[in-house]
Design an enzyme around this catalytic site. Sequence first.
Site, PDB file in Angstrom:
ATOM      1  N   SER A 105     -28.601 -57.981  -7.505  1.00  0.00           N
ATOM      2  CA  SER A 105     -29.419 -58.763  -6.583  1.00  0.00           C
ATOM      3  C   SER A 105     -29.456 -58.144  -5.191  1.00  0.00           C
ATOM      4  O   SER A 105     -30.529 -57.841  -4.660  1.00  0.00           O
ATOM      5  CB  SER A 105     -28.892 -60.198  -6.502  1.00  0.00           C
ATOM      6  OG  SER A 105     -29.588 -60.934  -5.512  1.00  0.00           O
ATOM      7  N   GLN A 106     -28.291 -57.938  -4.577  1.00  0.00           N
ATOM      8  CA  GLN A 106     -28.263 -57.312  -3.258  1.00  0.00           C
ATOM      9  C   GLN A 106     -28.484 -55.812  -3.351  1.00  0.00           C
ATOM     10  O   GLN A 106     -29.165 -55.218  -2.513  1.00  0.00           O
ATOM     11  CB  GLN A 106     -26.924 -57.600  -2.572  1.00  0.00           C
ATOM     12  CG  GLN A 106     -26.749 -59.027  -2.086  1.00  0.00           C
ATOM     13  CD  GLN A 106     -27.618 -59.364  -0.889  1.00  0.00           C
ATOM     14  OE1 GLN A 106     -28.065 -58.495  -0.151  1.00  0.00           O
ATOM     15  NE2 GLN A 106     -27.876 -60.655  -0.708  1.00  0.00           N
ATOM     16  N   ASP A 110     -17.745 -59.949  -6.555  1.00  0.00           N
ATOM     17  CA  ASP A 110     -16.427 -59.947  -5.914  1.00  0.00           C
ATOM     18  C   ASP A 110     -15.301 -59.624  -6.888  1.00  0.00           C
ATOM     19  O   ASP A 110     -14.392 -58.842  -6.581  1.00  0.00           O
ATOM     20  CB  ASP A 110     -16.141 -61.322  -5.293  1.00  0.00           C
ATOM     21  CG  ASP A 110     -17.024 -61.614  -4.090  1.00  0.00           C
ATOM     22  OD1 ASP A 110     -17.434 -60.657  -3.411  1.00  0.00           O
ATOM     23  OD2 ASP A 110     -17.306 -62.796  -3.838  1.00  0.00           O
ATOM     24  N   GLN A 111     -15.351 -60.242  -8.070  1.00  0.00           N
ATOM     25  CA  GLN A 111     -14.231 -60.136  -9.008  1.00  0.00           C
ATOM     26  C   GLN A 111     -14.142 -58.774  -9.687  1.00  0.00           C
ATOM     27  O   GLN A 111     -13.146 -58.469 -10.350  1.00  0.00           O
ATOM     28  CB  GLN A 111     -14.323 -61.244 -10.071  1.00  0.00           C
ATOM     29  CG  GLN A 111     -15.489 -61.115 -11.051  1.00  0.00           C
ATOM     30  CD  GLN A 111     -16.780 -61.744 -10.558  1.00  0.00           C
ATOM     31  OE1 GLN A 111     -16.958 -61.946  -9.352  1.00  0.00           O
ATOM     32  NE2 GLN A 111     -17.670 -62.087 -11.480  1.00  0.00           N
ATOM     33  N   HIS A 124     -20.046 -58.745   1.809  1.00  0.00           N
ATOM     34  CA  HIS A 124     -19.235 -59.970   1.830  1.00  0.00           C
ATOM     35  C   HIS A 124     -17.790 -59.535   2.021  1.00  0.00           C
ATOM     36  O   HIS A 124     -17.366 -58.515   1.473  1.00  0.00           O
ATOM     37  CB  HIS A 124     -19.417 -60.733   0.514  1.00  0.00           C
ATOM     38  CG  HIS A 124     -18.614 -61.996   0.396  1.00  0.00           C
ATOM     39  ND1 HIS A 124     -18.410 -62.849   1.451  1.00  0.00           N
ATOM     40  CD2 HIS A 124     -17.965 -62.549  -0.659  1.00  0.00           C
ATOM     41  CE1 HIS A 124     -17.686 -63.882   1.051  1.00  0.00           C
ATOM     42  NE2 HIS A 124     -17.388 -63.709  -0.227  1.00  0.00           N
ATOM     43  N   ASP A 133     -18.328 -68.595   4.396  1.00  0.00           N
ATOM     44  CA  ASP A 133     -19.215 -68.413   3.248  1.00  0.00           C
ATOM     45  C   ASP A 133     -18.680 -69.153   2.024  1.00  0.00           C
ATOM     46  O   ASP A 133     -19.417 -69.894   1.357  1.00  0.00           O
ATOM     47  CB  ASP A 133     -19.359 -66.920   2.944  1.00  0.00           C
ATOM     48  CG  ASP A 133     -20.425 -66.636   1.894  1.00  0.00           C
ATOM     49  OD1 ASP A 133     -21.613 -66.766   2.218  1.00  0.00           O
ATOM     50  OD2 ASP A 133     -20.068 -66.289   0.758  1.00  0.00           O
ATOM     51  N   GLU A 170     -37.641 -83.407  -5.518  1.00  0.00           N
ATOM     52  CA  GLU A 170     -38.018 -83.575  -4.112  1.00  0.00           C
ATOM     53  C   GLU A 170     -36.991 -82.995  -3.149  1.00  0.00           C
ATOM     54  O   GLU A 170     -37.259 -82.894  -1.946  1.00  0.00           O
ATOM     55  CB  GLU A 170     -38.254 -85.059  -3.803  1.00  0.00           C
ATOM     56  CG  GLU A 170     -39.514 -85.611  -4.473  1.00  0.00           C
ATOM     57  CD  GLU A 170     -39.917 -86.980  -3.934  1.00  0.00           C
ATOM     58  OE1 GLU A 170     -39.830 -87.183  -2.709  1.00  0.00           O
ATOM     59  OE2 GLU A 170     -40.312 -87.836  -4.736  1.00  0.00           O
TER      60      GLU A 170
END
Length: 330
Positions: free
Chosen positions: A26-27, A82-83, A107, A190, A230
């Site tokens: 993703s990043q 992270d892991q 991060h 975070d 909503e």
Amino acid sequence: MNIYYNDDANLELLKNKKVAIIGYGSQGHAHALNLRDSGVSVTVAEQKGSEVWKQAEEAGFTVMEADEAVKEANVIMILLPDQIQKIVYDKSIAENLNEGDTLAFAHGFNIHFKQIVPSEGVNVMMIAPKSPGHLVRRTFEKGSGVPCLIAVEQDPSGSTKDLALAWAKGIGGTRAGVIETNFKDETETDLFGEQAVLCGGSAELIKAGFEVLVEAGYSPELAFFECMHEMKLIVDLYYEGGLSRMNYSVSDTAEYGGMSRGPRLITEETKNEMRKILKEVQNGQFAKEWLAEYAAGQPKMEKLRKENREHQIETVGAKLRNMMSWIMEQ
């Protein structure tokens, strides 16, 4: 608090470096594509033969395994979950770093909790977009960007902050604004935000509201629209102009009902539980628990995922979203 914009960053500092991005998720894909579009030479590291390796190749990147990419680079950005970061760092990165190299993160988890401890001769910086990766890419392509945080943990070169600003500019962050912080504060806020509000608190509030309405005899479809569907409309108003814009935009009835009843839900008891969650983040208890969970094969995680998938709000939501084809076009 220092906030930086385009004129505060020199992209040429990064253009003179050999950059390796470890991970094309993703990043990773957003950083790689944005930097390349900004004129930076980027190599991507991925697991050989994986589908993501193929995606990076199809995007036109030179793709290598991590150890090879690190050997050739002097700025290495780790954009893995992270892991997994410590595993890859110990196996493929640590022994291939040289004094003067720069190790970067989006991060602070692994540096702050000392899962990764680089040698003193390595610069360590963070550039953390406050957004999922696909929005980092999308906003960049539209000529804007998302706000970023930067931090410097080790600075033997004396110029690591300037390099972090250059990276932030390369991915579009300085178009929106870049705030300087540190690894500790970024990591702890975070994790707390995710657990207490964004991913934990909001999800449990939505499910609880849905369950109360269904238990009272209202249709699950009606409950879904009120408690899940909503929510986006309200969050968009928060995003655009804070609590005041939301209250201005809804009816007087909704405004009064929300302000007078909301504190009955989020009580001092709730805040005390939030304080406990924050303490677990600060003292490393959550990090230790999560890393142990991953090492054990994620049994609790899989159980929780299954419970969420099978919740009635998910089955009802899937049916109703099929009626709204425009959702995926937004």
